[in-house]
Scaffold this motif. Structure first.
Motif, PDB file in Angstrom:
ATOM      1  N   UNK A  60       0.828  -1.206   0.000  1.00 17.73           N
ATOM      2  CA  UNK A  60       0.000   0.000   0.000  1.00 17.73           C
ATOM      3  C   UNK A  60       0.863   1.256   0.000  1.00 17.73           C
ATOM      4  N   UNK A  61       1.945   1.259   0.782  1.00 21.46           N
ATOM      5  CA  UNK A  61       2.818   2.419   0.835  1.00 21.46           C
ATOM      6  C   UNK A  61       3.491   2.706  -0.496  1.00 21.46           C
ATOM      7  N   UNK A  62       3.815   1.657  -1.255  1.00 20.82           N
ATOM      8  CA  UNK A  62       4.484   1.837  -2.545  1.00 20.82           C
ATOM      9  C   UNK A  62       3.530   2.226  -3.662  1.00 20.82           C
ATOM     10  N   UNK A  63       2.284   1.715  -3.601  1.00 26.27           N
ATOM     11  CA  UNK A  63       1.387   1.937  -4.729  1.00 26.27           C
ATOM     12  C   UNK A  63       0.014   2.472  -4.400  1.00 26.27           C
ATOM     13  N   UNK A  64      -0.284   2.735  -3.127  1.00 33.87           N
ATOM     14  CA  UNK A  64      -1.619   3.212  -2.789  1.00 33.87           C
ATOM     15  C   UNK A  64      -2.657   2.123  -2.980  1.00 33.87           C
ATOM     16  N   UNK A 226      -0.893   6.765  -2.080  1.00 35.90           N
ATOM     17  CA  UNK A 226       0.435   6.794  -2.687  1.00 35.90           C
ATOM     18  C   UNK A 226       1.006   8.194  -2.553  1.00 35.90           C
ATOM     19  N   UNK A 227       2.179   8.281  -1.993  1.00 27.92           N
ATOM     20  CA  UNK A 227       2.793   9.592  -1.749  1.00 27.92           C
ATOM     21  C   UNK A 227       4.056   9.788  -2.578  1.00 27.92           C
ATOM     22  N   UNK A 228       4.222   8.987  -3.608  1.00 23.90           N
ATOM     23  CA  UNK A 228       5.431   9.048  -4.413  1.00 23.90           C
ATOM     24  C   UNK A 228       5.434  10.196  -5.400  1.00 23.90           C
ATOM     25  N   UNK A 229       6.583  10.414  -6.023  1.00 23.34           N
ATOM     26  CA  UNK A 229       6.738  11.447  -7.046  1.00 23.34           C
ATOM     27  C   UNK A 229       6.924  10.789  -8.409  1.00 23.34           C
ATOM     28  N   UNK A 230       6.684  11.545  -9.461  1.00 23.60           N
ATOM     29  CA  UNK A 230       6.895  11.031 -10.806  1.00 23.60           C
ATOM     30  C   UNK A 230       5.760  10.153 -11.279  1.00 23.60           C
ATOM     31  N   UNK A 231       6.078   9.309 -12.273  1.00 31.29           N
ATOM     32  CA  UNK A 231       5.063   8.442 -12.842  1.00 31.29           C
ATOM     33  C   UNK A 231       4.664   7.320 -11.901  1.00 31.29           C
ATOM     34  N   UNK A 232       3.444   6.827 -12.084  1.00 29.47           N
ATOM     35  CA  UNK A 232       2.920   5.799 -11.181  1.00 29.47           C
ATOM     36  C   UNK A 232       3.329   4.384 -11.590  1.00 29.47           C
ATOM     37  N   UNK A 233       3.684   4.182 -12.856  1.00 28.05           N
ATOM     38  CA  UNK A 233       3.939   2.831 -13.346  1.00 28.05           C
ATOM     39  C   UNK A 233       5.062   2.147 -12.562  1.00 28.05           C
ATOM     40  N   UNK A 234       6.143   2.892 -12.310  1.00 28.09           N
ATOM     41  CA  UNK A 234       7.246   2.314 -11.550  1.00 28.09           C
ATOM     42  C   UNK A 234       6.837   1.933 -10.139  1.00 28.09           C
ATOM     43  N   UNK A 235       6.003   2.772  -9.523  1.00 31.33           N
ATOM     44  CA  UNK A 235       5.507   2.482  -8.180  1.00 31.33           C
ATOM     45  C   UNK A 235       4.610   1.254  -8.188  1.00 31.33           C
TER      46      UNK A 235
END
Length: 532
Positions: A60-64, A226-235
């Motif tokens: 969940x933390x990596x991809x929501x 998901x709290x990441x930056x950039x594109x979602x595909x990598x996450x």
């Protein structure tokens, strides 16, 4: 030590033309595994309660919330692999299944390296399964947080949580090693009870959480959390580690084939049954957890995972009661993985393919089990934990690395299987203990096998990709980031050095002759009426 028997002659199409041959080894292991225990071996290795609770927060933390969709994708890919394995389990029901299948499909040299990779992967998987105790036990009783005391952070990503995970994991390994030493009936009984509790626990958890929804199932259509930056595909690809970690080990039923009643009939079914039931149950568990969580954005779901959802929504008493079911599942999972690894080592050792093979290849006359190999796997897993005592990324790094090793070993079976299928236009036919045709994919075999190989190659690359969020939580240590490739390369180098050295001295004598037997031994056919 088991001696091989000659193979039946092959026709030009790869089929068998002569009388049936047995599996090639004297029966030393005791047949004490029925159909449910065989299913339990695979299901408890997968162990959705153990592994989903372990990695739910990470996924969940990596991809929501949308990380849910990695589950059906991985399930579809692994189902292709399981179908290929089911065919092989019917034709070669032998302990050390991955090693034995690869040897018969691609030769003993390839089989040795596949077995070597599988042994290391299984030992690491035992270690990863054992530290799952940290995701559950402190939630049941704060006294289980021994390092730092009850007020310390129990999260496996924290220093106190990681160190306590190693301590609890080592204690659990002592217990599972003792159970494995006692005998196959004790191991099968413990695993079967654990699986029964796990199935009841999964059903109860899913029903309870579905009746406490905070949102609808449409939540999985968004990347909330998901709290990441950039594109979602990598996450999204990174979050698939959770599903990939869960859905392995269904081949464990094949590891116990020499201890299973009517294995040619039983094992293919239990391999598929274990994966399918795990896939459906796990999907419902993840979905219900996402629907029942009080918040997807406050950070608690990423750090506390499903354990937080249970205690938050159900209260301490009921939540802890259900966590007890998870604790039982963790025990059964660790036990099953250790058993599988012990049988792999035993299978290779009885052919003289490992150091100290005379000791590792012995079966206890009292218990009917290979005691030494059980101890070796337990000690090896404990060492893997202890050397990572002060590494807060131990959980994610071990999980990703052990699964990458297993995927490589699996690929060492399905790729030669595809080559053999193309070369011989299929696999040998035959009948099981009841006289019915062996499990076969028929005309779909080539397509299923091809897709399985493509999926495995893609997922293996994904798992060993040097992501700092998986392998290097310090975000500044290059060798940690590349540790998967470094470890795999080092493992292969050590294996190659040993293999070549022993071959030069003619001390490795892989004594079995790859054969294409398709019929059960006469004594097995006569024992069809045995209880399964």
């Amino acid at each position: 030590m088991g001696r091989p028997e000659l193979a039946p002659e092959q026709g030009p199409d790869g089929g068998v033309t002569s009388s049936p041959a047995p599996v090639g080894y004297q029966q030393e292991l005791r047949r004490g595994v029925g159909s449910f225990a065989s299913f339990a071996a695979g299901f408890s290795f997968v162990s959705i309660l153990t592994t989903v609770f372990q990695l739910f927060g990470l996924g969940f933390g990596l991809g929501g919330a949308a990380f849910f969709w990695t589950w059906p994708l991985v399930f579809a890919g692994q189902l292709l692999v399981a179908l290929c394995f089911a065919e092989l389990a019917a034709r070669w029901p032998i302990s050390g299944a991955i090693y034995q299948w690869s040897s018969r499909l691609a030769g003993t040299t390839t089989g040795w390296f596949v077995g070597w990779i599988m042994i290391i992967g299984q030992i690491l998987t035992v270690a990863a399964a054992a530290i799952a105790a940290q995701a559950v036990l402190p939630g049941i009783w704060s006294g289980f947080q021994i390092v730092g005391g009850a007020g310390a952070d129990p999260s496996v990503g924290s220093p106190t949580g990681a160190q306590n995970a190693v301590l609890l994991g080592c204690l659990l390994l002592v217990i599972t090693t003792v159970v494995n030493i006692l005998g196959i009936r004790q191991m099968a009984a413990a695993t079967s009870i654990g699986v029964a509790v796990e199935i009841v626990g999964v059903i109860a958890l899913v029903l309870v959480l579905f009746f406490l929804p905070e949102r609808g199932p449409e939540a999985v259509a968004h990347t909330t959390g998901w709290a990441g930056d950039g594109g979602y595909f990598g996450a999204f690809l990174a979050s698939s580690l959770m599903a990939a970690y869960v859905m392995v080990g269904f081949d464990s039923a094949g590891e116990l084939a020499e201890e299973t009643h009517s294995p040619r009939r039983t094992t293919p079914r239990t391999i598929l049954r274990a994966l399918v039931l795990s896939g459906v149950g796990g999907a419902l568990l993840i979905l219900s957890g996402l629907m029942a969580a009080t918040s997807l954005t406050d950070g608690n779901l990423a750090t506390g995972g499903l354990s937080w959802v249970l205690t938050d929504r159900l209260g301490d008493v009921l939540g802890r009661l259900l966590l007890c079911c998870v604790a039982v599942a963790v025990f059964a999972c660790t036990l099953a993985v250790q058993t599988s690894g012990a049988r792999m080592i035993y299978s290779m050792a009885r052919e003289g393919a490992l150091p100290f093979h005379r000791h590792l290849g012995k079966v206890s006359a009292r218990t009917g089990t290979p005691i030494t190999t059980s101890v070796v796997v337990g000690v090896g897993a404990a060492i893997a934990l202890v050397v990572n005592l002060r590494q807060s990324a131990i959980f994610t790094a071990l999980a990703s690395l052990c699964i990458a090793m297993l995927y490589l070993a699996y690929l060492g079976v399905t790729l030669p299987q595809l080559a053999a299928r193309i070369r011989h236009r299929g696999l040998p036919a035959g009948v099981d203990e009841t006289g019915r045709p062996l499990f076969s994919l028929g005309r779909w075999g080539l397509a299923v096998n091809t897709l399985a190989v493509l999926y495995q190659v893609g997922m293996t690359v994904n798992l060993i990709w040097p992501r700092p969020e998986i392998y290097d939580l310090t975000d500044g240590t290059w060798w940690l980031r590349w540790s998967a490739l470094l470890f795999i390369g080092l493992s292969l180098a050590v294996g190659a050095a040993y293999f070549l050295a022993r071959r030069l001295h003619r001390r490795i004598e892989l004594r079995h002759v790859p054969h294409t037997h398709v019929e059960p031994p006469a004594q097995e056919a006569a024992a069809v009426a045995e209880p399964a």
